[in-house]
Design a protein around this motif. Sequence first.
Motif, PDB file in Angstrom:
ATOM      1  N   SER A 218      48.863  34.437  57.050  1.00  0.00           N
ATOM      2  CA  SER A 218      49.370  34.523  55.681  1.00  0.00           C
ATOM      3  C   SER A 218      48.303  34.129  54.676  1.00  0.00           C
ATOM      4  CB  SER A 218      50.599  33.617  55.511  1.00  0.00           C
ATOM      5  OG  SER A 218      51.655  34.017  56.355  1.00  0.00           O
ATOM      6  N   ARG A 219      47.558  33.059  54.976  1.00  0.00           N
ATOM      7  CA  ARG A 219      46.511  32.608  54.062  1.00  0.00           C
ATOM      8  C   ARG A 219      45.409  33.661  53.907  1.00  0.00           C
ATOM      9  NH1 ARG A 219      47.929  28.752  50.673  1.00  0.00           N
ATOM     10  NH2 ARG A 219      45.729  28.284  50.314  1.00  0.00           N
ATOM     11  N   ILE A 220      45.058  34.317  55.013  1.00  0.00           N
ATOM     12  CA  ILE A 220      44.031  35.349  54.940  1.00  0.00           C
ATOM     13  C   ILE A 220      44.511  36.518  54.082  1.00  0.00           C
ATOM     14  CG2 ILE A 220      42.773  37.090  56.272  1.00  0.00           C
ATOM     15  CD1 ILE A 220      42.728  35.032  58.600  1.00  0.00           C
ATOM     16  N   ALA A 221      45.727  37.005  54.350  1.00  0.00           N
ATOM     17  CA  ALA A 221      46.254  38.142  53.587  1.00  0.00           C
ATOM     18  C   ALA A 221      46.400  37.796  52.108  1.00  0.00           C
ATOM     19  CB  ALA A 221      47.598  38.566  54.175  1.00  0.00           C
ATOM     20  N   GLU A 222      46.883  36.584  51.807  1.00  0.00           N
ATOM     21  CA  GLU A 222      47.037  36.170  50.415  1.00  0.00           C
ATOM     22  C   GLU A 222      45.676  36.052  49.722  1.00  0.00           C
ATOM     23  OE1 GLU A 222      49.405  32.655  50.149  1.00  0.00           O
ATOM     24  OE2 GLU A 222      51.205  33.633  50.938  1.00  0.00           O
ATOM     25  N   SER A 223      44.667  35.551  50.455  1.00  0.00           N
ATOM     26  CA  SER A 223      43.328  35.456  49.879  1.00  0.00           C
ATOM     27  C   SER A 223      42.769  36.840  49.575  1.00  0.00           C
ATOM     28  CB  SER A 223      42.388  34.718  50.841  1.00  0.00           C
ATOM     29  OG  SER A 223      42.761  33.367  50.975  1.00  0.00           O
ATOM     30  N   MET A 224      42.988  37.791  50.472  1.00  0.00           N
ATOM     31  CA  MET A 224      42.539  39.163  50.240  1.00  0.00           C
ATOM     32  C   MET A 224      43.228  39.753  49.017  1.00  0.00           C
ATOM     33  SD  MET A 224      42.511  40.416  54.246  1.00  0.00           S
ATOM     34  CE  MET A 224      42.083  42.139  53.892  1.00  0.00           C
ATOM     35  N   CYS A 225      44.537  39.546  48.916  1.00  0.00           N
ATOM     36  CA  CYS A 225      45.299  40.048  47.770  1.00  0.00           C
ATOM     37  C   CYS A 225      44.813  39.397  46.474  1.00  0.00           C
ATOM     38  CB  CYS A 225      46.781  39.766  47.996  1.00  0.00           C
ATOM     39  SG  CYS A 225      47.860  40.281  46.641  1.00  0.00           S
ATOM     40  N   HIS A 226      44.598  38.097  46.512  1.00  0.00           N
ATOM     41  CA  HIS A 226      44.117  37.349  45.347  1.00  0.00           C
ATOM     42  C   HIS A 226      42.792  37.918  44.844  1.00  0.00           C
ATOM     43  CE1 HIS A 226      42.950  33.716  42.993  1.00  0.00           C
ATOM     44  NE2 HIS A 226      41.742  34.002  43.465  1.00  0.00           N
ATOM     45  N   HIS A 227      41.862  38.163  45.766  1.00  0.00           N
ATOM     46  CA  HIS A 227      40.546  38.664  45.371  1.00  0.00           C
ATOM     47  C   HIS A 227      40.627  40.099  44.841  1.00  0.00           C
ATOM     48  CE1 HIS A 227      39.064  35.065  47.322  1.00  0.00           C
ATOM     49  NE2 HIS A 227      37.855  35.332  46.874  1.00  0.00           N
ATOM     50  N   ALA A 228      41.528  40.902  45.413  1.00  0.00           N
ATOM     51  CA  ALA A 228      41.708  42.267  44.907  1.00  0.00           C
ATOM     52  C   ALA A 228      42.274  42.235  43.490  1.00  0.00           C
ATOM     53  CB  ALA A 228      42.635  43.053  45.829  1.00  0.00           C
ATOM     54  N   ALA A 229      43.238  41.333  43.236  1.00  0.00           N
ATOM     55  CA  ALA A 229      43.815  41.195  41.893  1.00  0.00           C
ATOM     56  C   ALA A 229      42.754  40.760  40.890  1.00  0.00           C
ATOM     57  CB  ALA A 229      44.966  40.203  41.922  1.00  0.00           C
ATOM     58  N   GLN A 230      41.915  39.821  41.294  1.00  0.00           N
ATOM     59  CA  GLN A 230      40.846  39.345  40.418  1.00  0.00           C
ATOM     60  C   GLN A 230      39.858  40.468  40.116  1.00  0.00           C
ATOM     61  OE1 GLN A 230      39.255  35.220  40.842  1.00  0.00           O
ATOM     62  NE2 GLN A 230      37.364  36.270  41.395  1.00  0.00           N
ATOM     63  N   TYR A 231      39.519  41.260  41.120  1.00  0.00           N
ATOM     64  CA  TYR A 231      38.620  42.403  40.940  1.00  0.00           C
ATOM     65  C   TYR A 231      39.201  43.384  39.922  1.00  0.00           C
ATOM     66  CZ  TYR A 231      36.448  46.933  42.143  1.00  0.00           C
ATOM     67  OH  TYR A 231      35.829  48.147  42.101  1.00  0.00           O
ATOM     68  N   MET A 232      40.507  43.647  40.020  1.00  0.00           N
ATOM     69  CA  MET A 232      41.140  44.603  39.120  1.00  0.00           C
ATOM     70  C   MET A 232      41.172  44.085  37.681  1.00  0.00           C
ATOM     71  SD  MET A 232      44.203  45.809  41.668  1.00  0.00           S
ATOM     72  CE  MET A 232      45.033  46.888  40.494  1.00  0.00           C
ATOM     73  N   ILE A 233      41.452  42.801  37.510  1.00  0.00           N
ATOM     74  CA  ILE A 233      41.467  42.221  36.165  1.00  0.00           C
ATOM     75  C   ILE A 233      40.074  42.267  35.549  1.00  0.00           C
ATOM     76  CG2 ILE A 233      41.737  40.055  34.885  1.00  0.00           C
ATOM     77  CD1 ILE A 233      44.091  39.396  36.745  1.00  0.00           C
ATOM     78  N   GLU A 234      39.055  41.944  36.345  1.00  0.00           N
ATOM     79  CA  GLU A 234      37.680  41.974  35.847  1.00  0.00           C
ATOM     80  C   GLU A 234      37.219  43.397  35.533  1.00  0.00           C
ATOM     81  OE1 GLU A 234      35.524  39.946  38.878  1.00  0.00           O
ATOM     82  OE2 GLU A 234      36.121  37.941  38.168  1.00  0.00           O
ATOM     83  N   ASN A 235      37.961  44.390  36.056  1.00  0.00           N
ATOM     84  CA  ASN A 235      37.633  45.791  35.787  1.00  0.00           C
ATOM     85  C   ASN A 235      38.645  46.458  34.865  1.00  0.00           C
ATOM     86  OD1 ASN A 235      35.191  46.903  37.567  1.00  0.00           O
ATOM     87  ND2 ASN A 235      36.241  45.297  38.720  1.00  0.00           N
ATOM     88  N   GLY A 236      39.370  45.626  34.081  1.00  0.00           N
ATOM     89  CA  GLY A 236      40.169  46.183  32.996  1.00  0.00           C
ATOM     90  C   GLY A 236      41.676  46.051  33.084  1.00  0.00           C
ATOM     91  N   LEU A 237      42.234  45.580  34.218  1.00  0.00           N
ATOM     92  CA  LEU A 237      43.688  45.440  34.314  1.00  0.00           C
ATOM     93  C   LEU A 237      44.163  44.277  33.453  1.00  0.00           C
ATOM     94  CD1 LEU A 237      46.438  46.177  35.632  1.00  0.00           C
ATOM     95  CD2 LEU A 237      45.861  44.571  37.462  1.00  0.00           C
ATOM     96  N   ASP A 238      45.173  44.507  32.622  1.00  0.00           N
ATOM     97  CA  ASP A 238      45.760  43.461  31.781  1.00  0.00           C
ATOM     98  C   ASP A 238      46.513  42.481  32.675  1.00  0.00           C
ATOM     99  OD1 ASP A 238      47.152  41.871  30.030  1.00  0.00           O
ATOM    100  OD2 ASP A 238      47.991  43.508  28.851  1.00  0.00           O
ATOM    101  N   PRO A 239      46.129  41.194  32.695  1.00  0.00           N
ATOM    102  CA  PRO A 239      46.815  40.226  33.560  1.00  0.00           C
ATOM    103  C   PRO A 239      48.299  40.072  33.240  1.00  0.00           C
ATOM    104  CG  PRO A 239      45.295  39.120  32.064  1.00  0.00           C
ATOM    105  CD  PRO A 239      45.011  40.585  31.970  1.00  0.00           C
ATOM    106  N   LYS A 240      48.667  40.279  31.960  1.00  0.00           N
ATOM    107  CA  LYS A 240      50.097  40.215  31.610  1.00  0.00           C
ATOM    108  C   LYS A 240      50.858  41.366  32.254  1.00  0.00           C
ATOM    109  CE  LYS A 240      49.923  37.645  27.250  1.00  0.00           C
ATOM    110  NZ  LYS A 240      50.297  37.663  25.798  1.00  0.00           N
ATOM    111  N   LEU A 241      50.222  42.524  32.322  1.00  0.00           N
ATOM    112  CA  LEU A 241      50.837  43.672  32.987  1.00  0.00           C
ATOM    113  C   LEU A 241      50.976  43.397  34.481  1.00  0.00           C
ATOM    114  CD1 LEU A 241      51.867  46.607  32.886  1.00  0.00           C
ATOM    115  CD2 LEU A 241      49.487  47.355  33.177  1.00  0.00           C
ATOM    116  N   LEU A 242      49.963  42.782  35.079  1.00  0.00           N
ATOM    117  CA  LEU A 242      50.033  42.412  36.495  1.00  0.00           C
ATOM    118  C   LEU A 242      51.216  41.482  36.759  1.00  0.00           C
ATOM    119  CD1 LEU A 242      48.964  42.126  39.405  1.00  0.00           C
ATOM    120  CD2 LEU A 242      47.391  40.366  38.554  1.00  0.00           C
ATOM    121  N   SER A 243      51.432  40.533  35.876  1.00  0.00           N
ATOM    122  CA  SER A 243      52.501  39.554  36.085  1.00  0.00           C
ATOM    123  C   SER A 243      53.888  40.176  36.043  1.00  0.00           C
ATOM    124  CB  SER A 243      52.408  38.437  35.027  1.00  0.00           C
ATOM    125  OG  SER A 243      52.740  38.922  33.737  1.00  0.00           O
TER     126      SER A 243
END
Length: 394
Positions: A218-243
């Motif tokens: 679970s920790r590995i999968a969550e870490s992968m998801c976390h890093h993908a979300a961070q990558y998307m935000i740094e490339n233009g995804l609105d964090p409020k939209l993500l939430s």
Amino acid sequence: MKVIRDPIHDYIELDDLALSLIETPQIQRLRRIRQLGFSNLVYPGANHTRFEHSLGVYHLAKQLIKQVDEQQRNELLAAALLHDIGHGPFSHATEEVISRYTRKSHEDIEELLRKGEISDILKGYSLSPSAIARHIRGETNPGQIIHSEIDVDRMDYLVRDAHYTGVAFGLIDHVRLIHEMKFNENKLVLNIAGLQAAESLLVSRFLMHPTVYFHHVSRIAESMCHHAAQYMIENGLDPKLLSRMDDCTFMMEMKRAGGYASEIVNRLDERRLFKRALYTDFHSVNIDVTNIRKNTKRIENEIAQSAGIDPGYVLVDIPEKPVIAEMKAQVIINGKMIGIDKASNLVASLGKAQLDNWRLGVFTPAQYREKVGNIAREFFEVKKELKQFKLTGI
């Protein structure tokens, strides 16, 4: 009044206020957010959602609000139903990255309560959004029913999570607990007759952490998801939209994003997860991980650079040191309030043993595992294991 069948609490009765709130898009979204994120990669049955958990919290809150002023009862019942609408996709998997970019936790939902269908319903029942938000954050005395050391939120999720994962650690007598809880000097406390039920809850929570909540997969999968979300935000995804996304929407957005995010979502879809290059306990690390926890991105970059791979393929997971919030619960003995750890030797022992569940992890694709592991062990100054030798006689 409507009755819903629930696998944990049998039947849950919903009044008109609850039915109106449930029909809003904000609560319906919770049907599409898994309570345990990626735990179904370990426990295939763990597909229950924030929606059913919210119903369970509402049901248990109804048992305790009898002790609360009648004027606040509807506020508390609304708070019980609405307490999780601030969660992003996959629950805690995206929580930290959303909080970092929006400066709001999943409990900061007053803005959501002041607009749209929920706002109209609350106005119709003369309910205050700010009061409900304070109840959810545990900032009011009656709000302790929903957010405190021993509250209906954790009572429901412990029993529900154990049921759907199939582990044998969720045997909590929540009926007894609720019966023995009361307000004393504006503090939600436990009668001594409920101490054993509270001990059962604490033991369950202690055992659920390593087996479910902090299982390495679970920790590995969550870490992968976390890093993908961070990558998307740094490339233009609105964090409020993500939430405001649900699990499926977020997975589709990752696929559309291409690049690193697309690779990660494909790995998650196919369960081709990163592996443990380092996975060690608190006592094996010679440096103060508390101070470096906020610098995990720098650490990832350093280890990746030393290994000659891209930073996105080294994930450092340094959880906060475990704290058992329930240790601060108060028990009434001979008319006096004392800490539960003073009333129970078992609880005191759990407090001392909680660090045993803590693990520092460094995750990477299988082909980099050995190289990254050697570098990570040196970086974190991991103690070498002592080898035991048998005496074969003289």
